[in-house]
Design an enzyme around this catalytic site. Structure first.
Site, PDB file in Angstrom:
ATOM      1  CB  CYS A 101      -0.898  -0.013   1.237  1.00  0.00           C
ATOM      2  SG  CYS A 101      -2.012   1.393   1.334  1.00  0.00           S
ATOM      3  CD  GLU A 144      -6.768   1.050  -3.884  1.00  0.00           C
ATOM      4  OE1 GLU A 144      -6.850   1.988  -3.063  1.00  0.00           O
ATOM      5  OE2 GLU A 144      -5.688   0.499  -4.161  1.00  0.00           O
ATOM      6  CG  HIS A 147      -7.343   2.630   1.251  1.00  0.00           C
ATOM      7  ND1 HIS A 147      -6.525   2.822   2.353  1.00  0.00           N
ATOM      8  CD2 HIS A 147      -6.569   2.040   0.319  1.00  0.00           C
ATOM      9  CE1 HIS A 147      -5.317   2.354   2.076  1.00  0.00           C
ATOM     10  NE2 HIS A 147      -5.310   1.865   0.855  1.00  0.00           N
TER      11      HIS A 147
HETATM   12 NI    NI Z   1      -3.693   0.995  -0.121  1.00  0.00          NI
END
Ligand code: NI
Length: 179
Positions: A101, A144, A147
Site C-alpha cells: 500500500c 481500495e 480504504h
Molecule cells: Ni492501499
C-alpha cells in the site's frame, strides 16, 4: 497535468475515517480530486489509489492493474475511476496473495480476499457501471474499497507471520516462477 499530492501515511487519521458518498459526480471539486488522484497514482508504481490517501474522505477510487516490479504478473488495464463503489461476493472462495500500500511503505503481507466479485460504481460521467471482477483486479478493488471504510490491508492479515519487509518480499518473488 494536475500536481501529484503527497500520500497520507499510516497513522494519518484520514485513513481511519469512513469516506462520504459523492452526491454530484460532475462537480468541479470532484473533477479536481480525480485529477489529483490520477497524477498521484501515475507518480508511483501503485496499482490503485483511494481518495483518503490524498487526504480526501470521499468515496472515489482508481484501479489500474499493470505489471510492476511489485506485481510482475498483474494484468494490464486502463486506469478506471470508480465513484461510490460497492460489491457483492459471488462465491465464498477467498485466496491469499501479496499486497502492499502506498500509505504503508516498506511492508508487504499476504491478505485473504474474495476471488470473484460483482462490482457497482458510478463513472466520472455519472453512468452506473456494473461488472464482474476476479483474481488480482478483484483484489485491488477490495483493497481500495477498504480504504473508504477506514481500513488498511493490515487489518485483514490473518497472522503477523504473513507480514514481511519489502526487501524480503522481493527475494521471495524472485524465487517464485510464473506459472
Ligand atoms: Ni492501499
Amino acid at each position: 497535468m494536475t500536481a501529484a499530492s503527497e500520500i497520507a501515511q499510516l497513522g494519518n487519521p484520514v485513513l481511519r475515517q469512513y469516506a462520504e458518498a459523492v452526491v454530484d459526480v460532475q462537480a468541479s471539486e470532484i473533477r479536481d480530486i480525480i485529477a489529483t488522484m490520477q497524477s498521484s497514482l501515475a507518480a508511483t508504481s501503485g496499482v490503485g489509489i483511494a481518495a483518503p490517501q490524498i487526504g480526501i474522505a470521499k468515496q472515489i477510487i482508481i484501479i489500474a492493474s499493470r505489471p510492476t516490479p511489485r506485481y510482475p504478473l498483474a494484468p494490464l488495464m486502463e486506469p478506471t475511476v470508480m465513484i461510490n463503489p460497492d460489491f457483492d461476493v459471488l462465491t465464498d472462495n477467498q485466496e491469499k496473495d501479496w499486497e502492499g500500500c502506498l500509505s504503508i511503505p516498506g511492508i508487504r503481507a499476504l491478505v485473504p480476499r474474495y476471488r470473484d466479485i460483482r462490482v457497482h460504481y458510478t463513472d466520472p460521467c455519472g453512468a452506473l457501471e456494473d461488472m464482474q471482477l476476479s483474481g488480482f483486479v478483484a483484489r485491488i478493488f477490495q483493497h481500495e474499497v477498504d480504504h473508504l471504510e477506514g481500513k488498511t490491508y493490515l487489518d485483514r492479515v490473518e497472522n503477523n507471520v504473513d507480514i514481511v519487509a519489502e526487501s524480503e518480499f522481493f527475494k521471495l518473488i524472485a524465487t517464485t516462477k510464473a506459472p
